[in-house]
Design an enzyme around this catalytic site. Structure first.
Site, PDB file in Angstrom:
ATOM      1  N   GLY A  11      18.473  24.714 -11.844  1.00 47.56           N
ATOM      2  CA  GLY A  11      18.814  26.332 -11.080  1.00 47.56           C
ATOM      3  C   GLY A  11      20.448  26.209 -10.833  1.00 47.56           C
ATOM      4  N   SER A  12      21.672  25.889 -10.913  1.00 48.30           N
ATOM      5  CA  SER A  12      22.329  26.039 -10.014  1.00 48.30           C
ATOM      6  C   SER A  12      23.280  27.115 -10.446  1.00 48.30           C
ATOM      7  CB  SER A  12      23.713  24.360 -10.308  1.00 48.30           C
ATOM      8  OG  SER A  12      23.939  24.495 -11.706  1.00 48.30           O
ATOM      9  N   ASN A  13      22.936  27.631 -11.873  1.00 52.39           N
ATOM     10  CA  ASN A  13      23.488  28.822 -12.460  1.00 52.39           C
ATOM     11  C   ASN A  13      22.764  30.216 -12.346  1.00 52.39           C
ATOM     12  OD1 ASN A  13      26.352  28.453 -14.367  1.00 52.39           O
ATOM     13  ND2 ASN A  13      24.926  27.016 -15.283  1.00 52.39           N
ATOM     14  N   ARG A  64       6.237  28.684 -30.675  1.00 53.40           N
ATOM     15  CA  ARG A  64       6.862  29.393 -30.143  1.00 53.40           C
ATOM     16  C   ARG A  64       7.018  30.556 -29.870  1.00 53.40           C
ATOM     17  NH1 ARG A  64      11.287  26.422 -29.351  1.00 53.40           N
ATOM     18  NH2 ARG A  64      11.145  24.369 -30.972  1.00 53.40           N
ATOM     19  N   ARG A  90      14.748  26.149 -23.980  1.00 57.02           N
ATOM     20  CA  ARG A  90      13.968  26.071 -25.289  1.00 57.02           C
ATOM     21  C   ARG A  90      15.076  27.006 -26.088  1.00 57.02           C
ATOM     22  NH1 ARG A  90      10.380  22.489 -25.311  1.00 57.02           N
ATOM     23  NH2 ARG A  90       9.151  24.493 -26.844  1.00 57.02           N
ATOM     24  N   VAL A  91      15.105  26.256 -27.415  1.00 53.53           N
ATOM     25  CA  VAL A  91      15.189  27.531 -28.270  1.00 53.53           C
ATOM     26  C   VAL A  91      14.419  28.395 -28.654  1.00 53.53           C
ATOM     27  CG1 VAL A  91      15.462  26.923 -30.765  1.00 53.53           C
ATOM     28  CG2 VAL A  91      16.412  25.271 -29.326  1.00 53.53           C
ATOM     29  N   ASN A 106      23.244  33.834 -22.967  1.00 53.94           N
ATOM     30  CA  ASN A 106      22.987  32.214 -22.258  1.00 53.94           C
ATOM     31  C   ASN A 106      25.280  31.915 -22.084  1.00 53.94           C
ATOM     32  OD1 ASN A 106      22.024  29.449 -22.151  1.00 53.94           O
ATOM     33  ND2 ASN A 106      22.814  29.153 -24.016  1.00 53.94           N
ATOM     34  N   HIS A 108      27.079  28.282 -22.242  1.00 52.07           N
ATOM     35  CA  HIS A 108      26.804  26.984 -23.257  1.00 52.07           C
ATOM     36  C   HIS A 108      27.939  26.224 -22.093  1.00 52.07           C
ATOM     37  CE1 HIS A 108      26.566  24.105 -26.191  1.00 52.07           C
ATOM     38  NE2 HIS A 108      27.866  24.106 -26.447  1.00 52.07           N
ATOM     39  N   GLU A 173      31.538  27.419 -14.700  1.00 53.04           N
ATOM     40  CA  GLU A 173      30.002  28.050 -15.057  1.00 53.04           C
ATOM     41  C   GLU A 173      30.491  28.416 -14.008  1.00 53.04           C
ATOM     42  OE1 GLU A 173      27.310  25.487 -17.068  1.00 53.04           O
ATOM     43  OE2 GLU A 173      28.297  24.544 -17.768  1.00 53.04           O
TER      44      GLU A 173
HETATM   45  C1  GRF Z   1      24.479  24.273 -17.408  1.00 53.14           C
HETATM   46  O1  GRF Z   1      25.498  23.091 -18.136  1.00 53.14           O
HETATM   47  C2  GRF Z   1      24.528  25.244 -18.414  1.00 53.14           C
HETATM   48  O2  GRF Z   1      25.970  25.305 -18.920  1.00 53.14           O
HETATM   49  C3  GRF Z   1      23.205  23.930 -18.997  1.00 53.14           C
HETATM   50  O3  GRF Z   1      22.627  23.467 -18.651  1.00 53.14           O
HETATM   51  C4  GRF Z   1      23.402  23.388 -17.701  1.00 53.14           C
HETATM   52  C5  GRF Z   1      22.275  24.258 -16.655  1.00 53.14           C
HETATM   53  O4  GRF Z   1      22.413  23.373 -15.047  1.00 53.14           O
HETATM   54  N1  GRF Z   1      23.039  25.656 -20.522  1.00 53.14           N
HETATM   55  P1  GRF Z   1      21.792  24.449 -14.059  1.00 53.14           P
HETATM   56  O5  GRF Z   1      19.829  24.600 -14.389  1.00 53.14           O
HETATM   57  O6  GRF Z   1      21.923  25.354 -14.261  1.00 53.14           O
HETATM   58  O7  GRF Z   1      21.742  23.367 -12.595  1.00 53.14           O
END
Ligand code: GRF
Length: 204
Positions: A11-13, A64, A90-91, A106, A108, A173
Site C-alpha cells: 500500500g505505498s501508492n 471472478r 487481481r485481474v 490503475n 503500472h 509512482e
Molecule cells: C507498485 O509498483 C505498482 O506499480 C504495482 O505494484 C506495486 C504496488 O506497490 N501495481 P504498493 O502496494 O502500492 O506499495
C-alpha cells in the site's frame, strides 16, 4: 470526488494517495480501502488515516464475476465515485470494467505500452532501455491497456539491478498517481475516444 482504493498488500501508492487527500483543496477524498487479502500493511495505513476498510477475499467466491459483484456492492455502499487500483493483484473481468467504465484507474510500473504484465523492471534492464517509469491509465478489459492519464520517466543507471530500478520507479509512482487522480477527479482530463488529454492549463 469519493475514491475507493483497491489493494492487495504493502500500500505505498495508497499512502501517497492518502497523503495527497489530506492536502488543502484536494479534489478527491479516500472514503474506502478494500483489500482482497486480510492483514496487509495497506489496511493498517488506511486505519491510521481514519479511512474505512473492507476485506473481500477473492477465495470466498466461485468465480471472478461474483467476487467483483461483492467488491462493487461494498464500493456502492461507500458511495464511491472513482476506483483506484494500487497494487491490486487481481485481474478484473469485462463485467467490472463495464460497471466502472472510465471510473477505474490503475498504476503500472512501466512506460506503457512498453512492458505490460509482470516483472517490468527486470524486463526493462534486459531490453537495455535507458528510460523506464510508470503509467496511470483507465482500466480496460485487456490488462495494462487503456487511455493513459499520465506518465513519469526515470533514468536506468548503468549499475542498476531490478531492485534499485524498482525503487526509483516507485518514488515516481508516489508522485504520479496523486497528480493524475487530482486532475481526473477535477475533470481536467478529457477523453477523446481512447486518448486522454489534460486541459492545457492542467500542468501536473
Ligand atoms: C507498485 O509498483 C505498482 O506499480 C504495482 O505494484 C506495486 C504496488 O506497490 N501495481 P504498493 O502496494 O502500492 O506499495
Amino acid at each position: 470526488k469519493r475514491v475507493g482504493v483497491l489493494i492487495s498488500g504493502r500500500g505505498s501508492n495508497l499512502q501517497a494517495l492518502l497523503d495527497a487527500a489530506g492536502e488543502p483543496d484536494c479534489p478527491f477524498e479516500i472514503v474506502l480501502v478494500l483489500s482482497n487479502k486480510p492483514d496487509v500493511q495497506g489496511l493498517a495505513r488506511a486505519a491510521a488515516a481514519g479511512v474505512a476498510t473492507a476485506v473481500v477475499p477473492h477465495r470466498d467466491f466461485a468465480d471472478r464475476e461474483s467476487f467483483e459483484r461483492a467488491v462493487t456492492e461494498t464500493l456502492e455502499t461507500a458511495q464511491v465515485d472513482l476506483v483506484c487500483q494500487a497494487g491490486f493483484m487481481r485481474v478484473v473481468t469485462g463485467w467490472f470494467v463495464a460497471r466502472w467504465h472510465n471510473r477505474l484507474l490503475n498504476i503500472h510500473p512501466s512506460l506503457l505500452p512498453a512492458f505490460p504484465g509482470l516483472d517490468t523492471h527486470s524486463r526493462a534492464l534486459a531490453a537495455g532501455v535507458k528510460l523506464h517509469g510508470c503509467s496511470v491509465h483507465l482500466v480496460r478489459e485487456t490488462v495494462d491497456e487503456g487511455p493513459i492519464l499520465g506518465q513519469a520517466a526515470v533514468p536506468v543507471l548503468p549499475d542498476d539491478d531490478a531492485e534499485s530500478l524498482a525503487a526509483r520507479v516507485l518514488q515516481a509512482e508516489h508522485r504520479l498517481y496523486p497528480t493524475c487522480l487530482k486532475l481526473y477527479a477535477a475533470g481536467r482530463i478529457r477523453l477523446q475516444g481512447e486518448t486522454a488529454r489534460a486541459d492545457s492549463a492542467a500542468e501536473p
